[in-house]
Every structure is written in structure tokens, then in C-alpha cells.
Motif scaffolding. Structure first.
Motif, PDB file in Angstrom:
ATOM      1  N   SER A  57       0.828  -1.204   0.000  1.00  0.00           N
ATOM      2  CA  SER A  57       0.000   0.000   0.000  1.00  0.00           C
ATOM      3  C   SER A  57       0.863   1.255   0.000  1.00  0.00           C
ATOM      4  O   SER A  57       0.580   2.220  -0.714  1.00  0.00           O
ATOM      5  N   ALA A  58       1.920   1.238   0.791  1.00  0.00           N
ATOM      6  CA  ALA A  58       2.814   2.395   0.857  1.00  0.00           C
ATOM      7  C   ALA A  58       3.521   2.600  -0.475  1.00  0.00           C
ATOM      8  O   ALA A  58       3.670   3.736  -0.946  1.00  0.00           O
ATOM      9  N   THR A  59       3.947   1.524  -1.110  1.00  0.00           N
ATOM     10  CA  THR A  59       4.616   1.617  -2.402  1.00  0.00           C
ATOM     11  C   THR A  59       3.657   2.153  -3.461  1.00  0.00           C
ATOM     12  O   THR A  59       4.026   3.020  -4.260  1.00  0.00           O
ATOM     13  N   SER A  60       2.421   1.673  -3.464  1.00  0.00           N
ATOM     14  CA  SER A  60       1.430   2.141  -4.430  1.00  0.00           C
ATOM     15  C   SER A  60       1.133   3.621  -4.237  1.00  0.00           C
ATOM     16  O   SER A  60       1.031   4.375  -5.204  1.00  0.00           O
ATOM     17  N   ALA A  61       1.014   4.033  -2.981  1.00  0.00           N
ATOM     18  CA  ALA A  61       0.740   5.446  -2.697  1.00  0.00           C
ATOM     19  C   ALA A  61       1.903   6.315  -3.157  1.00  0.00           C
ATOM     20  O   ALA A  61       1.698   7.395  -3.732  1.00  0.00           O
ATOM     21  N   ALA A  62       3.139   5.843  -2.934  1.00  0.00           N
ATOM     22  CA  ALA A  62       4.313   6.611  -3.359  1.00  0.00           C
ATOM     23  C   ALA A  62       4.366   6.713  -4.878  1.00  0.00           C
ATOM     24  O   ALA A  62       4.699   7.773  -5.432  1.00  0.00           O
ATOM     25  N   ALA A 104       3.672   9.938  -9.764  1.00  0.00           N
ATOM     26  CA  ALA A 104       3.037  10.129 -11.066  1.00  0.00           C
ATOM     27  C   ALA A 104       2.297  11.461 -11.110  1.00  0.00           C
ATOM     28  O   ALA A 104       2.300  12.150 -12.143  1.00  0.00           O
ATOM     29  N   THR A 105       1.688  11.830 -10.001  1.00  0.00           N
ATOM     30  CA  THR A 105       0.981  13.116  -9.933  1.00  0.00           C
ATOM     31  C   THR A 105       1.964  14.282 -10.052  1.00  0.00           C
ATOM     32  O   THR A 105       1.699  15.246 -10.760  1.00  0.00           O
ATOM     33  N   VAL A 106       3.107  14.164  -9.395  1.00  0.00           N
ATOM     34  CA  VAL A 106       4.124  15.212  -9.443  1.00  0.00           C
ATOM     35  C   VAL A 106       4.678  15.333 -10.861  1.00  0.00           C
ATOM     36  O   VAL A 106       4.880  16.437 -11.372  1.00  0.00           O
ATOM     37  N   GLU A 107       4.918  14.204 -11.522  1.00  0.00           N
ATOM     38  CA  GLU A 107       5.439  14.228 -12.889  1.00  0.00           C
ATOM     39  C   GLU A 107       4.429  14.827 -13.862  1.00  0.00           C
ATOM     40  O   GLU A 107       4.810  15.501 -14.804  1.00  0.00           O
ATOM     41  N   ALA A 108       3.161  14.553 -13.633  1.00  0.00           N
ATOM     42  CA  ALA A 108       2.122  15.048 -14.538  1.00  0.00           C
ATOM     43  C   ALA A 108       1.942  16.555 -14.401  1.00  0.00           C
ATOM     44  O   ALA A 108       1.494  17.202 -15.335  1.00  0.00           O
ATOM     45  N   ALA A 109       2.302  17.081 -13.272  1.00  0.00           N
ATOM     46  CA  ALA A 109       2.104  18.516 -13.032  1.00  0.00           C
ATOM     47  C   ALA A 109       3.132  19.371 -13.644  1.00  0.00           C
ATOM     48  O   ALA A 109       3.899  19.374 -14.373  1.00  0.00           O
TER      49      ALA A 109
END
Length: 79
Positions: free
Chosen positions: A64-69, A74-79
Motif C-alpha cells: 500500500s505504501a509503495t502504491s501510494a508513493a 506520477a501526480t508530481v510528474e504530470a504537473a
């Protein structure tokens, strides 16, 4: 200290080895060995089950922690 009292203190490898030996003796042991195995098998099985559950829960938390990271990256890269 009896064997049953020592079971929680065993490391994982010792527990697996003792469980395998008790299972074997329960099938092919002498009558005394079978009685002894029958006494410790439920306790060994319970301890092994507890340890498997702890391991599974730790793996689930890690996943779960790995998936959240990964989602956050991915969100940071998309921004």
C-alpha cells in the motif's frame, strides 16, 4: 520450561523445522511419539498461523505504501 512454553520463543526456521518433525512423527512415529506430536501440533500450528498473518499484514502495508508513493510520483510528474 516445557516445549509448549518455548514455542513462542523459537525463531521462524526453528518453528518450521519443529512443525515438520511433529507432522512426520504424527504419521510414522511410535505410539509415544504420536501422542507427543498430538500435544504440540495444535500449538505449533497456531503459532505458525499467527506468524503468517503478521507477515501478510506487513506485506500488505508495504504494498500500500509503495502504491501510494508511485501515485504521488506520477501526480508530481504530470504537473
Amino acid at each position: 520450561m516445557t516445549l509448549i512454553e518455548r514455542i513462542p520463543l523459537l525463531n521462524d526456521q526453528e518453528l518450521v523445522s519443529l512443525l515438520a518433525n511433529a507432522r512426520r512423527l504424527d504419521i510414522v512415529g511410535t505410539p509415544d511419539q504420536r501422542r507427543g506430536a498430538a500435544e504440540v501440533l495444535p500449538v505449533l500450528e497456531l503459532e505458525a498461523s499467527k506468524r503468517r498473518q503478521v507477515t501478510l499484514e506487513a506485506a500488505t502495508r508495504k504494498r500500500s505504501a509503495t502504491s501510494a508513493a508511485k501515485r504521488k510520483a506520477a501526480t508530481v510528474e504530470a504537473a
